[in-house]
Design an enzyme around this catalytic site. Structure first.
Site, PDB file in Angstrom:
ATOM      1  N   HIS B  60       3.098  -7.757   7.126  1.00  0.00           N
ATOM      2  CA  HIS B  60       3.352  -7.266   5.752  1.00  0.00           C
ATOM      3  C   HIS B  60       2.199  -6.427   5.213  1.00  0.00           C
ATOM      4  O   HIS B  60       1.448  -7.038   4.346  1.00  0.00           O
ATOM      5  CB  HIS B  60       4.022  -8.438   4.806  1.00  0.00           C
ATOM      6  CG  HIS B  60       4.702  -8.132   3.693  1.00  0.00           C
ATOM      7  ND1 HIS B  60       5.314  -8.959   2.986  1.00  0.00           N
ATOM      8  CD2 HIS B  60       4.490  -6.936   2.776  1.00  0.00           C
ATOM      9  CE1 HIS B  60       5.954  -8.416   2.100  1.00  0.00           C
ATOM     10  NE2 HIS B  60       5.430  -7.160   1.844  1.00  0.00           N
ATOM     11  N   LEU B  63       0.619   0.416   3.548  1.00  0.00           N
ATOM     12  CA  LEU B  63      -0.731   1.399   3.969  1.00  0.00           C
ATOM     13  C   LEU B  63      -0.655   2.662   2.867  1.00  0.00           C
ATOM     14  O   LEU B  63      -1.673   3.644   3.067  1.00  0.00           O
ATOM     15  CB  LEU B  63      -0.968   1.945   5.385  1.00  0.00           C
ATOM     16  CG  LEU B  63      -1.406   0.790   6.356  1.00  0.00           C
ATOM     17  CD1 LEU B  63      -1.235   1.233   7.826  1.00  0.00           C
ATOM     18  CD2 LEU B  63      -2.553   0.181   6.008  1.00  0.00           C
ATOM     19  N   ASN B  94       7.528   1.749   2.541  1.00  0.00           N
ATOM     20  CA  ASN B  94       7.572   2.115   1.301  1.00  0.00           C
ATOM     21  C   ASN B  94       6.562   3.414   0.742  1.00  0.00           C
ATOM     22  O   ASN B  94       5.895   3.201  -0.328  1.00  0.00           O
ATOM     23  CB  ASN B  94       7.291   0.979   0.239  1.00  0.00           C
ATOM     24  CG  ASN B  94       5.840   0.365   0.471  1.00  0.00           C
ATOM     25  OD1 ASN B  94       5.265   0.543   1.632  1.00  0.00           O
ATOM     26  ND2 ASN B  94       5.697  -0.530  -0.549  1.00  0.00           N
ATOM     27  N   ASP B 305       0.631  -9.286   2.198  1.00  0.00           N
ATOM     28  CA  ASP B 305       1.396  -8.535   1.401  1.00  0.00           C
ATOM     29  C   ASP B 305       0.288  -7.807   0.665  1.00  0.00           C
ATOM     30  O   ASP B 305       0.327  -7.707  -0.572  1.00  0.00           O
ATOM     31  CB  ASP B 305       2.228  -9.491   0.555  1.00  0.00           C
ATOM     32  CG  ASP B 305       2.993  -8.678  -0.462  1.00  0.00           C
ATOM     33  OD1 ASP B 305       3.123  -7.319  -0.350  1.00  0.00           O
ATOM     34  OD2 ASP B 305       3.469  -9.062  -1.507  1.00  0.00           O
ATOM     35  N   HIS B 309      -3.242  -0.720  -5.282  1.00  0.00           N
ATOM     36  CA  HIS B 309      -3.097   0.175  -6.334  1.00  0.00           C
ATOM     37  C   HIS B 309      -4.524   0.728  -6.888  1.00  0.00           C
ATOM     38  O   HIS B 309      -5.445  -0.093  -7.060  1.00  0.00           O
ATOM     39  CB  HIS B 309      -2.414  -0.635  -7.483  1.00  0.00           C
ATOM     40  CG  HIS B 309      -1.025  -0.965  -7.174  1.00  0.00           C
ATOM     41  ND1 HIS B 309       0.028  -0.114  -6.809  1.00  0.00           N
ATOM     42  CD2 HIS B 309      -0.434  -2.197  -7.195  1.00  0.00           C
ATOM     43  CE1 HIS B 309       0.978  -0.773  -6.513  1.00  0.00           C
ATOM     44  NE2 HIS B 309       0.633  -2.056  -6.810  1.00  0.00           N
ATOM     45  N   PHE B 323       2.799  -4.268  -9.741  1.00  0.00           N
ATOM     46  CA  PHE B 323       2.787  -5.579  -9.034  1.00  0.00           C
ATOM     47  C   PHE B 323       1.940  -5.404  -7.918  1.00  0.00           C
ATOM     48  O   PHE B 323       1.962  -4.499  -7.264  1.00  0.00           O
ATOM     49  CB  PHE B 323       4.330  -6.160  -8.888  1.00  0.00           C
ATOM     50  CG  PHE B 323       5.216  -6.424 -10.019  1.00  0.00           C
ATOM     51  CD1 PHE B 323       5.053  -8.002 -10.464  1.00  0.00           C
ATOM     52  CD2 PHE B 323       6.006  -5.790 -10.543  1.00  0.00           C
ATOM     53  CE1 PHE B 323       5.683  -8.501 -11.446  1.00  0.00           C
ATOM     54  CE2 PHE B 323       6.895  -6.111 -11.601  1.00  0.00           C
ATOM     55  CZ  PHE B 323       6.796  -7.572 -11.944  1.00  0.00           C
ATOM     56  N   GLY B 324       1.286  -6.549  -7.609  1.00  0.00           N
ATOM     57  CA  GLY B 324       0.965  -6.739  -6.217  1.00  0.00           C
ATOM     58  C   GLY B 324      -0.892  -6.511  -6.204  1.00  0.00           C
ATOM     59  O   GLY B 324      -1.293  -5.928  -7.207  1.00  0.00           O
TER      60      GLY B 324
END
Lengths: 326, 426
Positions: B60, B63, B94, B305, B309, B323-324
């Site tokens: 998960h 890249l 994504n 995960d 960013h 998010f993330g």
């Protein structure tokens, strides 16, 4: 008479906070310092001393990233009453629309010699963010659904003024608790000062965890009204709601609106507050809003002196931290 | 034929139930097997004090290339993977454009080959452009080497589309990886719905938003006999539902992230967007249930995960922040902190969740030190303590709440296909 000397009394002693970000962080003593300082300003205003000079030569920036009328005007006037220069900023038509970040916008304004920043923002935590990035003293004028400390302070001040105390009173907050920053700040402040707080509204507008803040939860206004000393009628925040939390405004007014019939069930000296702007006919009928129990306009007047007190105390902290004699 | 001897290491290979001090021989990029002290080789690696594990598999990882190169590239992301001990990764589709056709999958493989860091296995989109309306060209994506299908952060909302996807992928024996979250319950949500969201005035995402979709996905997997993999499980009730489904032999697997095992929703008190992740950080009772799920085999794998960013997307107001967080380079130490140090899992049990567990989900012939397997190996230093330094990060982004924190344990040496591709700086 040396007015400048008048308000520099011992009531400000013990104030060390650089920012006022919310009432969650403030102690009972700090809350009382603010309330007492506001009382002093109110006393001076009553004898006609409305223009004071402690903030002379400083700049207060009012950064409003969300629409506001009363809070914005109140802060602007409070700064002027203390002889500060003021800078007003609103996000519409600003560089934010050109893609500049919130923090960069605030830093740019601060660089123009601003010492005190009053900030209103739709995002919870925005004042905390400025406190991390700016040297200025930050005053939270409402951050999303988090806190609105000066509104709660003026509510508490008004209640104290009427009853002479907070401890032992039962205060019921009615309405949209879920979306209300006023409710959160009121709960922290009132609980610390010893009040019993009831939150009352439809189940859809009361967060399930709210009882862990030490408040009583009710979904039936008629059940709690007779043991309530003070009702604070929160506005239904149509602009914050995602969907339909209740079937109709008519039904809300039927279940939770304050009207003449309900006033008759209340204590004789029950106090009616509303942070405003009020939706007449929804949370409150006009006869109650303008009736003898209502102190809605008194709240607005008290808002000015509460904001003066907050700005003044932040000024005391700033001058002390810079080693400037007060 | 080049040979490498890894000497004096503590070999831990759950795929063969190996947990012993031994020497390991590699010949011509493949595992030859355990050997005695008399064995010689072209190159010798001293593994004293180190755990010798199959290379980690993280199924998960975002890249971000093509389309979001300001966050990460395939080159920087795979370098971060190596530094985290990961030798194979499943790459989320994504990107922009979304990996929903064969050429997009092949582009990823081409860039991964150019980077020559770790193995990259493309995951294809379930629906065209992640829109949840029409199935992507799943058969073409399989031809382009896609090993599974997911709409990444976008939950597959439409139950009929999910049913078709599970039925269709049965032809290729590939799993559907879904992020279980009912969109209407999570709309505008910033964090876990509970006491802390109430105090902070942030819109919460209830645990039920995940649990409702977990329930639906299990029901559809049972109906279709397809393979559903539930990504980033975060709630107590999700674990219970998956446990019951496995008892009924429904084809369901699940993973969890290290940060959901370590951090709680209380961390949002500072409004730091580095604690803003999806699913949201939950409360301690949920963490306890996730750990139980790992211990009893309900949860099959641990994944980072990894969601990079650029800094401008992860600062400023919390509501506007994406998010993330990145996770490749903290995968091992955060697992060690949350699972090994408190005694919840043994090293062998943890390594299973990082190697053969994820390999099985995607049907990869990896995650083992068995004879003939690709020599993908991670040498772990379990004792070293260090501060996570932004300069040392290989990822292009630094969006991690662990920055500046003291960590323990790291990948010391990493081999991919029998070649040393990474050595930690002294």
């Amino acid at each position: 008479m040396n007015i400048d000397h008048e308000y520099r009394t011992d009531i400000s002693n013990g104030w060390t906070r650089k920012h006022i970000l919310g009432l969650q962080d403030l102690s009972k003593d700090e809350l009382n310092i603010i309330l007492n300082q506001a009382s002093e300003f109110k006393r001076l205003a009553a004898i006609g001393e409305t223009k004071l000079t402690p903030l002379s030569g400083t700049v207060v920036a009012n950064l409003f990233f969300e629409p506001s009328t009363r809070t914005r005007v109140s802060f602007g006037l409070a700064a002027k009453r203390l002889s500060a220069d003021t800078v007003d900023f609103s996000s519409s038509g600003s560089s934010l629309s050109k893609g500049e970040s919130f923090v960069d916008t605030a830093k740019t304004i601060e660089a123009m010699g601003v010492s005190y920043v009053v900030v209103r923002h739709k995002t919870p935590g925005a004042p905390q963010l400025l406190a991390q990035h700016l040297d200025a003293n930050i005053l939270n004028a409402g951050d999303g659904t988090h806190e609105h400390p000066t509104q709660a302070l003026l509510d508490i001040f008004t209640i104290r003024e009427h009853f002479g105390k907070i401890e032992g009173l039962t205060v019921t907050l009615v309405g949209d608790i879920l979306h209300s920053r006023v409710a959160r700040s009121n709960i922290w402040g009132l609980k610390k000062l010893g009040a019993h707080v009831i939150v009352c509204g439809p189940t859809t507008l009361i967060p399930s965890e709210i009882s862990n803040l030490g408040v009583e939860v009710s979904n039936n206004l008629d059940d709690v009204i007779s043991r309530t000393d003070c009702l604070n009628l929160l506005r239904i925040q149509f602009e914050r709601q995602r969907g339909h939390f209740f079937p109709s405004i008519r039904e809300y007014a039927h279940l939770f609106g304050m009207n003449k019939q309900r006033i008759n069930k209340a204590k004789e000296d029950v106090l009616i507050l509303a942070p405003g702007p009020i939706n007449r006919g929804v949370e409150i009928t006009p006869d109650v809003a303008d009736g003898p129990h209502s102190v809605i306009l008194g709240q607005v007047s008290n808002g000015l002196i509460i904001r003066m007190a907050c700005l003044y105390l932040l000024h005391l902290q700033r001058t002390a931290s810079l080693g400037i004699p007060g | 034929m080049k040979s490498i001897l890894i000497k004096n290491g503590h070999i831990v290979d759950p795929s063969q139930n190996l947990d012993q001090q031994a020497n390991l021989l590699i010949e011509d990029s493949k595992i030859k097997g355990l050997c005695d002290e008399t064995t010689t080789a072209d190159e010798v690696i001293d593994a004293s004090g180190l755990i010798v594990s199959p290379g980690f598999i993280d199924i998960h990882v975002s890249l971000c290339e093509p389309g979001f190169e300001e966050d990460e590239t395939i080159e920087s992301g795979t370098a971060a993977a190596l530094a985290g001990g990961v030798t194979s990764l499943g790459c989320m589709p994504n990107t922009s454009p979304v990996v929903d056709d064969r050429s997009s999958a092949e582009f990823i493989l081409l860039q991964a080959a150019r980077a020559a860091n770790c193995h990259v296995f493309p995951l294809g989109a379930v629906t065209k452009n992640h829109e949840g309306k029409e199935l992507a060209e799943i058969g073409q994506l399989v031809a382009g080497k896609a090993v599974g299908f997911t709409d990444a952060d976008q939950p597959i909302e439409n139950a009929e589309i999910m049913r078709c996807a599970l039925q269709y992928t049965r032809m290729f024996d590939r799993p559907i990886l879904n992020r279980a979250q009912v969109p209407e319950l999570a709309e505008k949500g910033q964090m876990h719905e509970g006491f802390h969201s109430t105090v902070l005035g942030l819109k919460g995402i209830p645990a039920a938003a995940e649990e409702i979709m977990v329930n639906r996905d299990i029901a559809l997997a049972e109906l279709t006999r397809g393979r559903i993999h539930l990504m980033c499980i975060s709630t107590q009730n999700s674990v219970s539902q998956i446990r019951r489904a496995k008892q009924k032999d429904i084809h369901v697997t699940a993973d969890v992230t290290p940060h959901h095992l370590t951090l709680t929703d209380q961390m949002l008190e500072t409004y730091d967007p580095h604690y803003k992740v999806l699913p949201p950080l939950r409360s301690q009772e949920h963490i306890d249930a996730l750990i139980e799920g790992l211990k009893d085999g309900t949860i099959d794998a641990i994944c980072s995960d990894h969601t990079p960013h650029a800094s401008e997307k992860k600062t400023d107001e919390i509501i506007g922040a994406d998010f993330g967080i990145i996770g490749l380079e903290t995968l091992l130490p955060v697992c060690l902190q949350s699972l090994i140090t408190p005694g919840h899992l043994t090293w062998s049990e943890l390594i299973r969740k990082l190697t053969c567990g994820p390999a099985k989900i995607l049907g990869l012939s990896k995650g083992t030190l068995a004879e003939g397997a690709d020599a993908d190996i991670t040498l772990i230093n379990p004792d070293i303590k260090y501060q996570l330094d932004p300069v040392s990060l290989k990822s292009s982004s630094q969006n991690t709440p662990f920055l500046g924190k003291e960590l323990q344990g790291r990948a010391e040496i990493v081999l991919v296909s029998g070649e040393v591709r990474y050595r930690a700086e002294k």
